[in-house]
Design an enzyme around this catalytic site. Structure first.
Site, PDB file in Angstrom:
ATOM      1  N   THR A 123      -6.358  -0.262  10.702  1.00  0.00           N
ATOM      2  CA  THR A 123      -6.540   1.171  10.807  1.00  0.00           C
ATOM      3  C   THR A 123      -7.743   1.473  11.480  1.00  0.00           C
ATOM      4  O   THR A 123      -7.924   2.513  11.756  1.00  0.00           O
ATOM      5  CB  THR A 123      -6.838   1.832   9.100  1.00  0.00           C
ATOM      6  OG1 THR A 123      -7.781   1.045   8.509  1.00  0.00           O
ATOM      7  CG2 THR A 123      -5.535   1.637   8.327  1.00  0.00           C
ATOM      8  N   GLY A 126       1.498   5.104  -4.027  1.00  0.00           N
ATOM      9  CA  GLY A 126       1.285   6.728  -5.037  1.00  0.00           C
ATOM     10  C   GLY A 126       0.003   6.232  -5.793  1.00  0.00           C
ATOM     11  O   GLY A 126       0.106   7.129  -6.951  1.00  0.00           O
ATOM     12  N   LYS A 127      -0.775   5.528  -5.756  1.00  0.00           N
ATOM     13  CA  LYS A 127      -1.874   5.255  -6.593  1.00  0.00           C
ATOM     14  C   LYS A 127      -2.673   6.461  -6.963  1.00  0.00           C
ATOM     15  O   LYS A 127      -2.899   6.703  -7.918  1.00  0.00           O
ATOM     16  CB  LYS A 127      -2.616   4.190  -6.000  1.00  0.00           C
ATOM     17  CG  LYS A 127      -2.020   2.846  -5.651  1.00  0.00           C
ATOM     18  CD  LYS A 127      -3.038   2.025  -4.907  1.00  0.00           C
ATOM     19  CE  LYS A 127      -3.234   1.974  -3.666  1.00  0.00           C
ATOM     20  NZ  LYS A 127      -1.966   1.838  -2.709  1.00  0.00           N
ATOM     21  N   ALA A 153      -7.920   3.268   3.037  1.00  0.00           N
ATOM     22  CA  ALA A 153      -7.038   3.597   2.072  1.00  0.00           C
ATOM     23  C   ALA A 153      -7.100   5.301   2.479  1.00  0.00           C
ATOM     24  O   ALA A 153      -7.864   5.799   3.131  1.00  0.00           O
ATOM     25  CB  ALA A 153      -7.735   3.764   0.786  1.00  0.00           C
ATOM     26  N   GLY A 154      -5.683   5.679   2.032  1.00  0.00           N
ATOM     27  CA  GLY A 154      -5.524   7.223   2.030  1.00  0.00           C
ATOM     28  C   GLY A 154      -4.780   7.453   0.800  1.00  0.00           C
ATOM     29  O   GLY A 154      -3.788   6.975   0.717  1.00  0.00           O
ATOM     30  N   HIS A 155      -5.491   8.241  -0.340  1.00  0.00           N
ATOM     31  CA  HIS A 155      -4.877   8.283  -1.618  1.00  0.00           C
ATOM     32  C   HIS A 155      -4.465   9.888  -1.606  1.00  0.00           C
ATOM     33  O   HIS A 155      -5.454  10.640  -1.895  1.00  0.00           O
ATOM     34  CB  HIS A 155      -5.946   7.815  -2.664  1.00  0.00           C
ATOM     35  CG  HIS A 155      -5.960   6.316  -2.699  1.00  0.00           C
ATOM     36  ND1 HIS A 155      -6.651   5.795  -3.522  1.00  0.00           N
ATOM     37  CD2 HIS A 155      -5.336   5.461  -1.945  1.00  0.00           C
ATOM     38  CE1 HIS A 155      -6.618   4.293  -3.265  1.00  0.00           C
ATOM     39  NE2 HIS A 155      -5.997   3.949  -2.182  1.00  0.00           N
ATOM     40  N   VAL A 186       8.773  11.755  -9.782  1.00  0.00           N
ATOM     41  CA  VAL A 186      10.122  12.373  -8.877  1.00  0.00           C
ATOM     42  C   VAL A 186       9.381  13.251  -7.825  1.00  0.00           C
ATOM     43  O   VAL A 186      10.346  14.334  -7.556  1.00  0.00           O
ATOM     44  CB  VAL A 186      10.872  12.927 -10.178  1.00  0.00           C
ATOM     45  CG1 VAL A 186      11.532  11.850 -10.816  1.00  0.00           C
ATOM     46  CG2 VAL A 186      10.136  13.985 -11.061  1.00  0.00           C
ATOM     47  N   GLY A 187       8.389  13.369  -7.597  1.00  0.00           N
ATOM     48  CA  GLY A 187       7.681  14.073  -6.475  1.00  0.00           C
ATOM     49  C   GLY A 187       6.305  14.009  -6.368  1.00  0.00           C
ATOM     50  O   GLY A 187       5.697  13.286  -7.208  1.00  0.00           O
ATOM     51  N   GLN A 203      -4.928  -0.241  -1.083  1.00  0.00           N
ATOM     52  CA  GLN A 203      -4.074  -1.055  -0.444  1.00  0.00           C
ATOM     53  C   GLN A 203      -3.014  -1.580  -1.571  1.00  0.00           C
ATOM     54  O   GLN A 203      -2.820  -0.927  -2.542  1.00  0.00           O
ATOM     55  CB  GLN A 203      -4.735  -2.220   0.177  1.00  0.00           C
ATOM     56  CG  GLN A 203      -5.449  -1.898   1.595  1.00  0.00           C
ATOM     57  CD  GLN A 203      -6.751  -1.295   1.116  1.00  0.00           C
ATOM     58  OE1 GLN A 203      -7.609  -1.912   0.604  1.00  0.00           O
ATOM     59  NE2 GLN A 203      -7.033  -0.053   1.715  1.00  0.00           N
ATOM     60  N   GLY A 246       0.700  -1.334   0.131  1.00  0.00           N
ATOM     61  CA  GLY A 246       0.003   0.053   0.006  1.00  0.00           C
ATOM     62  C   GLY A 246       0.786   1.102   0.011  1.00  0.00           C
ATOM     63  O   GLY A 246       1.991   1.156   0.144  1.00  0.00           O
ATOM     64  N   ASP A 247       0.104   2.570  -0.122  1.00  0.00           N
ATOM     65  CA  ASP A 247       0.787   3.653  -0.161  1.00  0.00           C
ATOM     66  C   ASP A 247       1.784   3.975  -1.286  1.00  0.00           C
ATOM     67  O   ASP A 247       2.933   4.806  -1.073  1.00  0.00           O
ATOM     68  CB  ASP A 247       1.408   4.137   1.132  1.00  0.00           C
ATOM     69  CG  ASP A 247       0.495   4.018   2.254  1.00  0.00           C
ATOM     70  OD1 ASP A 247      -0.890   4.361   1.852  1.00  0.00           O
ATOM     71  OD2 ASP A 247       0.699   3.686   3.359  1.00  0.00           O
TER      72      ASP A 247
END
Ligand code: GDP
Ligand code: IMO
Ligand code: MG
Length: 423
Positions: free
Chosen positions: A129, A15-16, A39-41, A413-414, A224, A12-13
């Protein structure tokens, strides 16, 4: 038209949210297929950072329709807060955001049950969570759940009461100290349900089928990561849904032969939040440096994410179970300045060297074997074209492409929308 699919290949996490936002201009419909407010997008553009939980990451684009599929579990309370967060952006969500009648509802007692279950596990806790995800999917498969479509019926509150009463008995059974005021939670819940009911509820499988017939383009958004999949992840330290490609078929009603591109997203290193095995985890200052530069704190819980080197054995496994056709490498900028970059290419497992993910990846059974790459020192965050990428980073990229046999089409790249290099 066929359906493309975007999902995370690690824990998970990856960068979706950022990449769905970047790709949305190419699609008419963005559809979330599983998970819920665990989830936290994160999306960043025009100097604004936004964290989405249940709402698909195409919501900020004018034309795209955003569908919450049947495989998702929705907490009305969290959802309404999410909507309020969108108010300042003038988004016509009554038109652009539609919800499957077959999606399941997270009740306040699901959240309490999650907390009671975790507390009763002691040291063996999953590190959930605590958003009620596990208990809600349990009620779904147990055939007891309340679905979004039920909220349109007159007698749904009776069904609610009997389920909530059962949950209270289960909470008591756990015999742990959980303080709560159910009446207060219910007031907030019933209010949120009324707001939720002002949105369009649809038969989403039918809607998506018709959209395909009409030639509309659809991107399915996963939540996820593959290693948190209920079947193929590091069980029991996983979430309660199929996060892998098959989850898009069951979570949207899209037929397997209609899926075309499978975009697999991974970080140039690895992170994990919550408990469970993590073979390449670093406990030294290198891991601490990754966490610091990469701002590795959970978007939902704020918990620090555990950090380590890229695990190619696990990445290849994830590519395999998902049928990934294109890779996207995130957060290469975070590794700038590391003299040496390590990547795990095999495991020592019970005295043997293996290149597949075994049943049990607990640290006492398994030691990662690393290849080393020369790091890069350039600041990548201002780069906009592939020609600017440093040679050492490209060597790393080529190595991953060779090992997986899949092209890396995006190097991020960021965090900003603009900090995305297409290859
Ligand atoms: P998701 O759950 O897969 O959508 O990912 P999260 O939003 O939970 O976590 C990814 C974090 O990394 C967020 O804070 C993003 O803003 C950030 N991010 C995404 N891509 C990049 C990147 O290429 N470089 C850096 N430095 N940060 C990134
Ligand atoms: P996104 O979509 C990272 C982890 C939790 C815990 C385990 C089970 O932002 O990538 P749950 O709440 O589902 O019962 O937790 O799964 N987890 C995530 N980790 N990103 C996520 O979502 C996650 N959703 C759940 O930390 O270890
Ligand atoms: Mg996240």
């Amino acid at each position: 038209m066929a359906v493309d699919l975007l999902l995370g290949l690690q824990w998970g996490d990856e960068g979706k949210g950022k990449i769905v936002d970047v790709l949305t201009k190419n699609y008419d419909i963005i559809a979330r297929f599983q998970g819920g407010p665990n989830a936290g997008h994160t999306l960043e553009f025009d100097g604004i950072k936004h964290v989405l939980r249940t709402i698909p990451s195409g919501i900020f684009h004018d034309k795209s329709i955003n569908v919450i599929g049947n495989g998702v579990v929705i907490d009305p309370v969290v959802f309404v807060k999410e909507l309020e967060g969108l108010d300042q952006f003038n988004i016509d969500y009554k038109k652009k955001l539609i919800i499957s009648r077959k999606a399941h509802v997270i009740l306040p007692t699901h959240r309490l049950l999650d907390a009671a279950s975790e507390a009763s596990k002691g040291k063996a806790k999953i590190g959930s969570t605590l958003k009620g995800i596990g208990p809600t999917y349990m009620d779904k498969t147990g055939r007891n759940g309340i679905r979004i479509g039920d909220l349109e019926l007159n007698d749904w509150k009776e069904k609610y009461r009997s389920l909530a009463d059962k949950h209270e008995a289960m909470i008591e059974f756990h015999n742990v100290d959980i303080q709560y005021d159910l009446q207060e939670l219910e007031t907030e819940f019933f209010e949120a349900v009324e707001t939720l009911k002002t949105l369009q509820f649809i038969d989403s499988e039918e809607y998506l089928y018709k959209a395909q017939q009409e030639g509309k383009t659809i991107l399915a958004e996963g939540a996820q990561g593959s290693l948190l999949d209920i079947d193929f992840g590091t069980y029991p330290f996983v979430t309660s849904s199929n996060t892998t490609a098959a989850g898009a078929c069951t979570g949207l009603g899209v037929a397997p032969n209609k899926i075309k591109e499978v975009f697999g997203i991974f970080k140039a290193y690895t992170t994990r939040v919550g408990s469970g095995p993590f073979p390449t985890e670093l406990f030294d200052e290198v891991g601490a440096e990754m966490a610091k530069i990469g701002h590795e704190f959970g978007a939902v819980t704020g918990r620090p994410r555990r950090c380590g080197w890229l695990d190619l054995v696990a990445l290849k496994y994830a590519c395999q179970v998902n049928g990934v056709t294109q890779l996207m490498m995130m957060k290469g900028d975070v590794l700038s300045g590391f003299e040496t970059i390590k990547v795990c290419t095999s495991y020592k497992y019970k005295g043997e060297e293996i290149t597949h993910l075994p049943y049990n990846i607990d640290p006492e059974n398994l030691t990662p074997v690393y290849s080393e790459y020369k790091g890069w020192s350039e600041d990548l965050t201002k780069m906009t074209a592939k020609e600017e990428l440093p040679k050492n980073l490209l060597d790393y990229v080529h190595f991953i492409e060779k090992e997986t046999g899949i092209p890396i089409k995006i190097v991020s790249v960021g965090p900003d929308r603009k900090q995305t290099i297409l290859r």
